[in-house]
Design a protein around this motif. Structure first.
Motif: not given
Length: 387
Positions: A72-80, A137-143, A147-150
């Motif tokens: 539970y203590d593991q931090p969330t990556p900025s890209v997610m 939604r200009n955070d790394p996760g959304h961007l 960018e991963a989407s076609v």
């Protein structure tokens, strides 16, 4: 019916009803021989859908327990955004999605909505289209997901797009125009009032809440009823009660109703949240619109309400007035709106346009690719040559 068309699969979030209704509105316009499937944690959302599709049940990951404090203590990556550790339901969901996409040899994965699944789809080498939503939604996760989407599919008019949406992403976004999923016939104001037994001449404000919210705040509406005693206020959907409200004769709660369109058609003013379908339903009906944005992740409804106000298409009411003068001012602004500015944001054929674009996208991506039979034959020939 045998077909050489590549399958399109949807991921549909099960919060509220809007995501499922949007998917169904689009799928209705697909070619009859296009294989289509839907993955969702609530398959009942598609009960009674008239088109033949495969519905794949996913585990419900929302609220699933993390097994240990250390995990539970593991931090969330900025890209997610939402990737808890050690959750069995999440692992099963990802496996089921990948197994299904692989099993049907999916040509396109339409994601409504999940930033993580767009990344997963790219890693799995499956072209994805992400449904575009308003918000910060200009955070790394959304961007990263965009960018991963076609491409992205925006089920709204391009004029409603936010100024801070990056230009390179706007270029790969298809704007369908305002997509309304309401299929019921719309009666005239006079006919709707006759059916509902409402005064044909009295000003009526209809306040409604969708299935994804906490309910319409009732206490502020009691103030509105006192501030405008000649106006009839009707609420549709659930109410959020404080416990100390006093009822008034010009404030009526209709509750959950099947004929929402009739109530909206009977109105002079609609007071509602900024949900995608709600915005376009009010635009379709050409009613003055007081938009009261509800809390949503990434300020989705707040940003949409701001754009509607900037376009003079609605009155933005970010806070519910607590006094007579505040309500009187909001109502007066609504009465002065030019409803045509909102009406132009609705497109009757938006769902069909979205369907045609999705089919053109998947066909264009796979044009010239070897068929499964040809690939199998090549593999056999290669094996013979090596023998």
């Amino acid at each position: 019916m045998p077909t050489s068309k590549k399958p399109i699969s949807f991921f549909v979030h099960h919060q509220g009803r809007g995501h499922a209704r949007r998917a169904m509105a689009i799928i209705r316009h697909f070619s009859e021989d296009r294989p289509v499937s839907v993955m969702t944690a609530d398959p009942s959302l598609f009960d009674g859908f008239e088109r033949a599709i495969d519905v794949i049940a996913l585990p419900n990951m929302i609220g699933a327990a993390v097994p240990t404090q250390a995990l539970y203590d593991q931090p969330t990556p900025s890209v997610m955004h939402c990737v808890p550790m050690g959750v069995v339901e999440m692992r099963q969901t990802m496996r089921r999605i990948l197994d299904h996409l692989d099993g049907i040899d999916a040509g396109l994965f339409v994601i409504d909505v999940s930033a993580e699944l767009a990344l997963l789809s790219r890693i799995a080498s499956v072209p994805a289209v992400s449904i575009r939503m308003h918000g910060d939604r200009n955070d790394p996760g959304h961007l990263g997901a965009y960018e991963a989407s076609v491409a992205m599919l925006a089920p709204f008019d391009e004029r409603l797009e936010q100024a801070d949406y990056p230009a390179h992403l706007r270029e790969k976004t298809f704007y369908s125009g305002g997509l309304c999923t309401t299929a019921a016939a719309v009666p005239s104001r006079e006919e709707a009032r006759r059916r509902l037994g409402l005064d044909p001449d009295r000003e009526i404000v209809v306040a409604l809440t969708g299935g994804g919210g906490a309910g319409t705040p009732y206490a502020p509406l009691t103030v509105a009823a006192r501030a405008a005693p000649e106006t009839l206020f009707i609420t549709i959907g659930p109410l959020h009660l404080e416990g100390h409200e006093t009822d008034f004769a010009n404030l009526v709660n209709a509750g959950w109703v099947d004929n929402v369109v009739e109530y909206l058609a009977a109105s002079d003013i609609v007071l509602a949240s900024a949900g995608d379908n709600t915005v376009h339903e009010v635009a379709m009906l050409k009613r003055p619109y007081i938009v009261a944005p509800e809390w949503r992740y990434f300020n989705e409804q707040q940003r949409k309400a701001e754009r509607l106000s900037e376009l003079s298409a609605a009155v933005n009411m970010p806070a519910w007035p607590g006094d007579f003068a505040g309500w009187q001012a909001v109502l007066e602004k609504a009465r002065g709106l030019d409803v045509e500015k909102l009406a132009t944001l609705y497109e009757a054929d938006a769902a069909e346009r979205a369907a045609r674009w999705l089919e053109a996208t998947v066909d264009g991506l796979w044009e010239g690719a070897p068929t499964a039979a040809a690939t199998s034959a090549n593999a056999v020939n290669t094996a013979i040559e090596r023998a």
